[in-house]
Motif scaffolding. Structure first.
Motif, PDB file in Angstrom:
ATOM      1  N   GLY A   1       0.818  -1.209   0.000  1.00 24.71           N
ATOM      2  CA  GLY A   1       0.000   0.000   0.000  1.00 24.71           C
ATOM      3  C   GLY A   1       0.853   1.262   0.000  1.00 24.71           C
ATOM      4  O   GLY A   1       0.500   2.264  -0.621  1.00 24.71           O
ATOM      5  N   HIS A   2       1.979   1.223   0.703  1.00 22.86           N
ATOM      6  CA  HIS A   2       2.879   2.379   0.740  1.00 22.86           C
ATOM      7  C   HIS A   2       3.446   2.655  -0.648  1.00 22.86           C
ATOM      8  O   HIS A   2       3.479   3.805  -1.105  1.00 22.86           O
ATOM      9  N   ALA A   3       3.867   1.601  -1.337  1.00 24.17           N
ATOM     10  CA  ALA A   3       4.410   1.754  -2.688  1.00 24.17           C
ATOM     11  C   ALA A   3       3.341   2.299  -3.634  1.00 24.17           C
ATOM     12  O   ALA A   3       3.616   3.193  -4.453  1.00 24.17           O
ATOM     13  N   TYR A   4       2.118   1.784  -3.503  1.00 22.33           N
ATOM     14  CA  TYR A   4       1.012   2.264  -4.344  1.00 22.33           C
ATOM     15  C   TYR A   4       0.728   3.737  -4.065  1.00 22.33           C
ATOM     16  O   TYR A   4       0.547   4.536  -4.994  1.00 22.33           O
ATOM     17  N   TYR A   5       0.706   4.094  -2.794  1.00 21.68           N
ATOM     18  CA  TYR A   5       0.447   5.487  -2.387  1.00 21.68           C
ATOM     19  C   TYR A   5       1.531   6.413  -2.957  1.00 21.68           C
ATOM     20  O   TYR A   5       1.218   7.471  -3.509  1.00 21.68           O
ATOM     21  N   GLN A   6       2.785   6.007  -2.835  1.00 29.25           N
ATOM     22  CA  GLN A   6       3.886   6.817  -3.359  1.00 29.25           C
ATOM     23  C   GLN A   6       3.785   6.948  -4.877  1.00 29.25           C
ATOM     24  O   GLN A   6       4.066   8.016  -5.436  1.00 29.25           O
ATOM     25  N   ARG A   7       3.386   5.880  -5.554  1.00 21.33           N
ATOM     26  CA  ARG A   7       3.235   5.928  -7.007  1.00 21.33           C
ATOM     27  C   ARG A   7       2.138   6.918  -7.399  1.00 21.33           C
ATOM     28  O   ARG A   7       2.298   7.691  -8.349  1.00 21.33           O
ATOM     29  N   LYS A   8       1.043   6.922  -6.656  1.00 18.25           N
ATOM     30  CA  LYS A   8      -0.048   7.857  -6.943  1.00 18.25           C
ATOM     31  C   LYS A   8       0.390   9.302  -6.701  1.00 18.25           C
ATOM     32  O   LYS A   8       0.012  10.209  -7.447  1.00 18.25           O
ATOM     33  N   LEU A   9       1.187   9.509  -5.652  1.00 23.67           N
ATOM     34  CA  LEU A   9       1.704  10.866  -5.397  1.00 23.67           C
ATOM     35  C   LEU A   9       2.614  11.313  -6.537  1.00 23.67           C
ATOM     36  O   LEU A   9       2.559  12.468  -6.961  1.00 23.67           O
ATOM     37  N   SER A  10       3.447  10.389  -7.033  1.00 19.04           N
ATOM     38  CA  SER A  10       4.362  10.746  -8.132  1.00 19.04           C
ATOM     39  C   SER A  10       3.601  10.999  -9.435  1.00 19.04           C
ATOM     40  O   SER A  10       4.107  11.677 -10.323  1.00 19.04           O
ATOM     41  N   GLU A  11       2.384  10.469  -9.551  1.00 21.73           N
ATOM     42  CA  GLU A  11       1.551  10.729 -10.726  1.00 21.73           C
ATOM     43  C   GLU A  11       0.886  12.090 -10.663  1.00 21.73           C
ATOM     44  O   GLU A  11       0.190  12.485 -11.594  1.00 21.73           O
ATOM     45  N   GLY A  12       1.074  12.798  -9.541  1.00 26.92           N
ATOM     46  CA  GLY A  12       0.512  14.143  -9.416  1.00 26.92           C
ATOM     47  C   GLY A  12      -0.749  14.230  -8.578  1.00 26.92           C
ATOM     48  O   GLY A  12      -1.359  15.290  -8.483  1.00 26.92           O
ATOM     49  N   LYS A  13      -1.149  13.134  -7.960  1.00 24.35           N
ATOM     50  CA  LYS A  13      -2.335  13.169  -7.108  1.00 24.35           C
ATOM     51  C   LYS A  13      -1.992  13.831  -5.774  1.00 24.35           C
ATOM     52  O   LYS A  13      -0.856  13.759  -5.311  1.00 24.35           O
ATOM     53  N   THR A  14      -2.992  14.458  -5.165  1.00 22.08           N
ATOM     54  CA  THR A  14      -2.798  15.035  -3.843  1.00 22.08           C
ATOM     55  C   THR A  14      -2.776  13.896  -2.824  1.00 22.08           C
ATOM     56  O   THR A  14      -3.239  12.783  -3.123  1.00 22.08           O
ATOM     57  N   PRO A  15      -2.264  14.136  -1.626  1.00 24.21           N
ATOM     58  CA  PRO A  15      -2.286  13.070  -0.612  1.00 24.21           C
ATOM     59  C   PRO A  15      -3.685  12.518  -0.345  1.00 24.21           C
ATOM     60  O   PRO A  15      -3.857  11.315  -0.176  1.00 24.21           O
ATOM     61  N   LYS A  16      -4.701  13.382  -0.333  1.00 23.57           N
ATOM     62  CA  LYS A  16      -6.070  12.906  -0.114  1.00 23.57           C
ATOM     63  C   LYS A  16      -6.534  12.016  -1.264  1.00 23.57           C
ATOM     64  O   LYS A  16      -7.179  10.987  -1.048  1.00 23.57           O
ATOM     65  N   GLU A  17      -6.234  12.432  -2.485  1.00 23.93           N
ATOM     66  CA  GLU A  17      -6.626  11.632  -3.640  1.00 23.93           C
ATOM     67  C   GLU A  17      -5.902  10.290  -3.644  1.00 23.93           C
ATOM     68  O   GLU A  17      -6.509   9.253  -3.931  1.00 23.93           O
ATOM     69  N   ALA A  18      -4.617  10.299  -3.307  1.00 24.71           N
ATOM     70  CA  ALA A  18      -3.845   9.054  -3.273  1.00 24.71           C
ATOM     71  C   ALA A  18      -4.384   8.125  -2.190  1.00 24.71           C
ATOM     72  O   ALA A  18      -4.482   6.906  -2.402  1.00 24.71           O
ATOM     73  N   LYS A  19      -4.751   8.687  -1.045  1.00 19.07           N
ATOM     74  CA  LYS A  19      -5.326   7.868   0.036  1.00 19.07           C
ATOM     75  C   LYS A  19      -6.666   7.283  -0.397  1.00 19.07           C
ATOM     76  O   LYS A  19      -6.975   6.131  -0.112  1.00 19.07           O
ATOM     77  N   ARG A  20      -7.472   8.079  -1.093  1.00 16.16           N
ATOM     78  CA  ARG A  20      -8.761   7.608  -1.597  1.00 16.16           C
ATOM     79  C   ARG A  20      -8.563   6.450  -2.571  1.00 16.16           C
ATOM     80  O   ARG A  20      -9.266   5.442  -2.511  1.00 16.16           O
ATOM     81  N   CYS A  21      -7.573   6.559  -3.458  1.00 14.70           N
ATOM     82  CA  CYS A  21      -7.273   5.482  -4.411  1.00 14.70           C
ATOM     83  C   CYS A  21      -6.851   4.208  -3.678  1.00 14.70           C
ATOM     84  O   CYS A  21      -7.281   3.106  -4.031  1.00 14.70           O
ATOM     85  N   LEU A  22      -6.006   4.373  -2.659  1.00 14.46           N
ATOM     86  CA  LEU A  22      -5.542   3.210  -1.895  1.00 14.46           C
ATOM     87  C   LEU A  22      -6.689   2.565  -1.135  1.00 14.46           C
ATOM     88  O   LEU A  22      -6.798   1.333  -1.089  1.00 14.46           O
ATOM     89  N   LYS A  23      -7.572   3.366  -0.569  1.00 10.56           N
ATOM     90  CA  LYS A  23      -8.709   2.802   0.175  1.00 10.56           C
ATOM     91  C   LYS A  23      -9.599   1.991  -0.758  1.00 10.56           C
ATOM     92  O   LYS A  23     -10.041   0.893  -0.406  1.00 10.56           O
ATOM     93  N   ARG A  24      -9.821   2.497  -1.957  1.00 13.61           N
ATOM     94  CA  ARG A  24     -10.631   1.750  -2.926  1.00 13.61           C
ATOM     95  C   ARG A  24      -9.941   0.457  -3.318  1.00 13.61           C
ATOM     96  O   ARG A  24     -10.554  -0.606  -3.416  1.00 13.61           O
TER      97      ARG A  24
END
Length: 175
Positions: A128-151
């Motif tokens: 999940g940490h790796a996925y979250y970091q990947r979403k952040l590097s794609e330009g998502k905000t921390p909230k958006e990245a957390k939302r993606c990980l929760k889904r």
């Protein structure tokens, strides 16, 4: 507490209250430990493999199983995520569309998924940490990245619970 020497009546009362609070905390801590052990043995008797997921211990697994019941009542992972309130809802205003998490759904189940999400984000070795970091590097905000990980975790939990149910059904029919 043994080293505290009250100087007057008020301090004696404070020391007695503190002693009572410490005793109560110790009692509650012992009950929590016993509950956790009981939950772990109950989750293990169900044959669930949820505890293999990083961030899901015996208490979280018991809460998931208790809140969901049978996962096969949801036809798809999307239906489960919607029930859990982990499916994003599109919010459109003027010409801008964005997503936020649904405020509906099973709030206690959503709370479990949120806790697992936060734990996975904090543990650098978790997927999940790796996925979250990947979403952040794609330009998502921390909230958006957390939302993606929760889904994504909601989908994972549903798949694990379905696999567990199929394995249990298969073992019952072959026995």
């Amino acid at each position: 507490m043994r080293t505290v020497r009250p100087a007057g009546d008020v301090e004696k009362i404070r020391k007695d209250l503190a002693r009572d609070l410490v005793a109560e905390i110790r009692t509650l801590d012992k009950q929590l430990t016993e509950n956790s052990a009981r939950m772990q043995s109950l989750v293990e008797t169900t044959g669930s493999t949820l505890m293999k997921t990083p961030g899901i211990g015996p208490v979280m697994a018991a809460r998931l199983i208790g809140r969901v019941g049978r996962a096969d009542r949801f036809p798809t992972a999307a239906a489960f995520a919607n029930y859990a309130g982990a499916a994003p809802v599109e919010i459109a205003s003027a010409d801008k569309a964005r997503h936020r998490l649904s405020r509906s759904g099973d709030r206690q189940l959503n709370s479990v998924l949120h806790t697992v999400t936060v734990v996975q984000i904090r543990v650098p070795s978790s997927p999940g940490h790796a996925y979250y970091q990947r979403k952040l590097s794609e330009g998502k905000t921390p909230k958006e990245a957390k939302r993606c990980l929760k889904r994504r975790l909601a989908d994972h939990v549903w798949r694990v619970m379905i696999a567990d149910e199929r394995r249990t059904t298969l073992s019952v029919t072959t026995a």
